[in-house]
Design an enzyme around this catalytic site. Structure first.
Site, PDB file in Angstrom:
ATOM      1  N   LYS A 285      47.022  77.714 -42.030  1.00 21.26           N
ATOM      2  CA  LYS A 285      48.135  76.929 -41.477  1.00 21.26           C
ATOM      3  C   LYS A 285      48.551  75.837 -42.478  1.00 21.26           C
ATOM      4  O   LYS A 285      49.726  75.699 -42.804  1.00 21.26           O
ATOM      5  CB  LYS A 285      47.731  76.299 -40.134  1.00 21.26           C
ATOM      6  CG  LYS A 285      48.829  75.430 -39.542  1.00 21.26           C
ATOM      7  CD  LYS A 285      48.468  74.916 -38.179  1.00 21.26           C
ATOM      8  CE  LYS A 285      47.621  73.671 -38.195  1.00 21.26           C
ATOM      9  NZ  LYS A 285      48.290  72.438 -38.602  1.00 21.26           N
TER      10      LYS A 285
ATOM     11  N   ASP B  54      50.835  76.065 -35.089  1.00 18.70           N
ATOM     12  CA  ASP B  54      50.019  74.975 -34.557  1.00 18.70           C
ATOM     13  C   ASP B  54      50.038  75.089 -33.026  1.00 18.70           C
ATOM     14  O   ASP B  54      50.523  76.086 -32.477  1.00 18.70           O
ATOM     15  CB  ASP B  54      50.520  73.605 -35.055  1.00 18.70           C
ATOM     16  CG  ASP B  54      51.851  73.212 -34.422  1.00 18.70           C
ATOM     17  OD1 ASP B  54      52.442  74.025 -33.678  1.00 18.70           O
ATOM     18  OD2 ASP B  54      52.297  72.076 -34.655  1.00 18.70           O
TER      19      ASP B  54
END
Ligand code: SF4
Length: 221
Positions: free
Chosen positions: A130, A149
């Site tokens: 991420k 997220d």
């Protein structure tokens, strides 16, 4: 792939095009809300943003970036000194280790510069997929995936783009239906929407510009 999955993929791609039109109408250029002046600083800010608001991270990094050259000096700072700077972002002990060791890796193996490949970025200690995709998308316009997220995961599910709770699977589902040139913007839109009307505990569908089309809208029932 089964025929039914293909049909659903086609339908989801069309749905994403509709969403892109609506999001663009309301916010044509969504931006990352973290402050930074270099890819190396964004890497630091993104690591600090885990389980913390961007607003808080920006307060912390304003002083950190003023006092410390990233990554050269940060690589030499003690963990205790880093912890004192980043304490208020939460999980500060783990984050301090990530920042120090990631900085050491940049200095030792990448001439103090952020590498521009996902495979190299995720080799840095403390950097996951991420975080790597945030930096690749923001700084180099070269994302190799969609940033997932907590907001992106929740919104993707509410908008019917995934049925999964697993971030890896969610990312795969999104990559299949969102055109690559929209990977960065689409994640920003979902994050901003998740901070706005579509909160985790309470949705404000009555204030949401997607309420006419959203499959999870409370107003549709
Ligand atoms: S209509 Fe409601 S559930 Fe759908 S995106 Fe908006 S706030 Fe979220």
């Amino acid at each position: 792939m089964k025929k039914s999955e293909l049909r659903s993929l086609k339908a989801k791609k069309a749905w994403v095009q509709d969403l892109i039109k609506v999001f663009t109408q309301y916010n044509s250029d969504p931006q990352c809300e973290l402050d930074y002046d270099s890819p190396e600083e964004l890497l630091v800010a993104t690591i600090l943003s885990a389980q913390c608001t961007d607003k808080r991270v920006n307060i912390v990094t304003k002083k950190l970036f003023k006092d410390c050259k990233i990554p050269e000096e940060l690589a030499t700072w003690s963990l205790e000194k880093i912890e004192a700077y980043i304490f208020s972002t939460g999980f500060y002990k783990n984050k301090a280790k990530s920042l120090k060791f990631m900085s050491q890796d940049l200095v030792d193996h990448h001439k103090s510069k952020v590498p521009q490949k996902l495979a190299e970025l995720i080799q840095l200690r403390g950097v996951g997929r991420k975080t790597a995709n945030v930096v690749l998308g923001e700084c180099f316009n070269a994302p190799e995936g969609v940033v997932v997220d907590t907001h992106v995961g929740r919104l993707a599910k509410r908008l019917g783009l995934t049925a999964s709770e697993n971030p890896v699977k969610i990312e795969q589902d999104l990559m299949k239906v969102i055109p690559k040139e929209y990977w960065v913007r689409f994640a920003h839109w979902l994050i901003l929407h998740g901070r706005g009307p579509c909160k985790s505990r309470k949705t404000h569908c009555e204030k949401c510009y997607l309420s006419d089309v959203c499959p999870s809208s409370k107003l549709n029932f």
